[in-house]
Design an enzyme around this catalytic site. Structure first.
Site, PDB file in Angstrom:
ATOM      1  N   GLU A  99      -7.589  -2.942   0.353  1.00  0.00           N
ATOM      2  CA  GLU A  99      -6.662  -2.403   1.179  1.00  0.00           C
ATOM      3  C   GLU A  99      -5.649  -3.354   2.000  1.00  0.00           C
ATOM      4  O   GLU A  99      -6.483  -4.087   2.831  1.00  0.00           O
ATOM      5  CB  GLU A  99      -6.912  -1.502   2.191  1.00  0.00           C
ATOM      6  CG  GLU A  99      -8.057  -0.494   1.621  1.00  0.00           C
ATOM      7  CD  GLU A  99      -8.672   0.598   2.522  1.00  0.00           C
ATOM      8  OE1 GLU A  99      -8.478   1.817   2.134  1.00  0.00           O
ATOM      9  OE2 GLU A  99      -9.343   0.105   3.288  1.00  0.00           O
ATOM     10  N   CYS A 100      -4.401  -3.532   1.936  1.00  0.00           N
ATOM     11  CA  CYS A 100      -3.467  -4.235   2.828  1.00  0.00           C
ATOM     12  C   CYS A 100      -4.093  -5.633   2.778  1.00  0.00           C
ATOM     13  O   CYS A 100      -3.579  -6.418   2.106  1.00  0.00           O
ATOM     14  CB  CYS A 100      -3.415  -3.450   4.268  1.00  0.00           C
ATOM     15  SG  CYS A 100      -1.787  -3.728   5.085  1.00  0.00           S
ATOM     16  N   GLY A 101      -4.391  -5.872   4.030  1.00  0.00           N
ATOM     17  CA  GLY A 101      -4.968  -7.345   4.280  1.00  0.00           C
ATOM     18  C   GLY A 101      -5.801  -7.802   2.895  1.00  0.00           C
ATOM     19  O   GLY A 101      -5.851  -8.922   2.578  1.00  0.00           O
TER      20      GLY A 101
END
Length: 464
Positions: free
Chosen positions: A330-332
């Site tokens: 997720e994301c990072g």
């Protein structure tokens, strides 16, 4: 009916001082021996981490976007230990939601939990008008009980006296305190909210100062009395259905300075589905242990990109993804799986699982709730299923010139990776800007564990 002492801290808008007040109250009440259980309304990792440090126990997120009222009440009661005071920090203004009806606003949460609200009122360059604002708050939605006001950014004692007199003359709402204007904001800021760092001694010193500041300027006894006077709630059914399954797979999750955005409920969902969780770090000097799956949460990999680019664990991720291990990022976590992270004309090599660059920008590239449908087969979420999540990222996804990566999430709202798409898929690896809240997607944890078990069997180490 069960007693749950509780208050919500809100304001008229974002930046009204409610975070400073919430942290200071949590620290001050804890110092008095009150067992405070902190909560954060809405999707948020950073404020929740600060609240946890201030109260000395984990914070829980509560959001009407992810769970219906009955499930929210069940999560609240499940997560609130006996004889604790629940302190809930709202987000944005009290009535600010997704639309003109105020969907998912702090006020909606206050109604669902039948919770008294204390409002942090920014009094900059204001006196009697404050009473009109407070009166409007009390009349706007009669379901919401404005239990007290704390004046914030007060310039002089005379101003505080005038506002207090006006509010108490024209409304039934007590003024619980007046916070003098501080010469500087004691809370460090960064591009995604409050600075996080290691949440070590420097952060604790800030919270100690805030606890003293709030204790000196707020009637703490009245705050406690308001929380204790909250109406009793009817018992809720268990938040988690059924018994936890015995561990049958090992799923690693990276939790270090670069990646640390995880909802406790996401990890708990994996445990209950049959995962033994193994905490990892990109700073680990030894190879990571034998695993059946990897979960990479969000965080600030852009701040650590030079060090990350030298980590041998990037190559481990590449090998495991090539071998078919289920990896959910997720994301990072997605940024770490990209070919590179670039920022300020510097590019740093990452795992290279996806032929894209995560390019950092000075302004937000995605902010708020996400809603979309799964369009491709993958190990984690059924094709056609509705996904509700959230995003907050300053980077954007730039595919390599000769690449055409496959996205698995068609968005109805949210930015994702652009052009109404999110979630790159290759083999059993999923990487998206969207963060999920596992209780809103109960199939995610079960499917993740099933995919990890399949991979373990393929590798000749089935765990039962």
């Amino acid at each position: 009916m069960t007693t749950h002492p509780r208050i919500i801290i809100s304001g008229l808008k974002g930046g009204s001082g409610k975070t400073l007040l919430s942290l200071g109250l949590a620290a001050a009440l804890t110092r008095q021996g009150i067992r405070v259980k902190p909560y954060k309304k809405g999707p948020d990792y950073i404020d929740a981490a600060w609240l946890a440090l201030a109260a000395g126990r984990d914070a829980t997120n509560l959001d009407p976007f992810f769970l219906p009222p009955a499930r929210l009440r069940a999560l609240f009661q499940h997560s609130l230990p006996a004889h604790h005071l629940a302190l809930i920090e709202g987000n944005r203004g009290l009535f600010d939601g997704r639309d003109a009806r105020g969907s998912c606003a702090t006020a909606e949460l206050a109604h669902i939990l039948d919770c008294p609200v204390i409002v942090s009122l920014d009094c900059t360059k204001m006196t009697r008008t404050a009473a009109a604002l407070v009166l409007g708050l009390t009349m706007f939605d009669p379901r919401i009980r404005i239990a007290g006001i704390i004046l914030n950014q007060v310039g002089t004692s005379r101003q505080a006296t005038l506002i207090r007199q006006a509010v108490e003359q024209h409304t039934c709402v007590p003024v619980l305190g007046a916070l003098p204007r501080l010469p500087r904001n004691p809370l460090p800021e960064r591009h995604m909210g409050l600075a996080s760092g290691n949440m070590g001694d420097a952060a604790r010193a800030v919270l100690e100062q805030l606890g003293t500041f709030i204790s000196e300027h707020v009637d703490m006894a009245r705050v406690r009395n308001l929380a204790n006077a909250a109406p009793a709630l009817p018992p809720s059914p268990p938040f988690w259905e059924g018994d936890a399954r015995p561990a049958r797979v090992r799923i690693g999750y990276v939790r270090d300075e670069a990646l640390w955005f995880y909802y406790g409920e996401n990890l708990e969902a994996l445990r209950r589905a049959g995962a033994e969780l193994v905490r990892l770090s990109f700073a680990d000097k030894e190879p990571w242990p034998e695993l059946d799956g990897i979960y990479l949460g969000g965080g600030f990999p852009e701040d650590h990109a030079p060090r990350l680019s030298q980590s041998p664990h990037l190559a481990e991720l590449q090998r495991w993804s090539d071998a078919g291990m289920p990896i959910y990022a997720e994301c990072g976590g997605f940024m770490v799986l990209a070919r590179a992270i670039s920022r300020a004309d510097a590019s740093h090599r990452m795992a290279g699982i996806f032929p894209v660059e995560a390019r950092f920008s000075p302004r937000p590239q995605g902010l708020g709730y996400v809603e979309g449908r799964v369009t491709c087969d993958n190990p984690f979420l059924p094709r056609g299923s509705l996904v509700r999540g959230h995003e907050f990222h300053y980077s954007h996804c730039v595919p390599d010139a000769d690449a055409a990566p496959c996205c698995a999430l068609a968005l109805d709202c949210g930015r994702g990776m652009g052009q109404g798409q999110d979630a790159l898929i290759v083999r059993r690896t999923w990487a998206s800007y969207t963060h999920i809240f596992a209780p809103a997607l109960p199939q995610w944890a079960d499917n993740f564990v099933a995919a990890a078990a399949a991979f373990a069997t393929e590798a000749g180490r089935g765990r039962g």
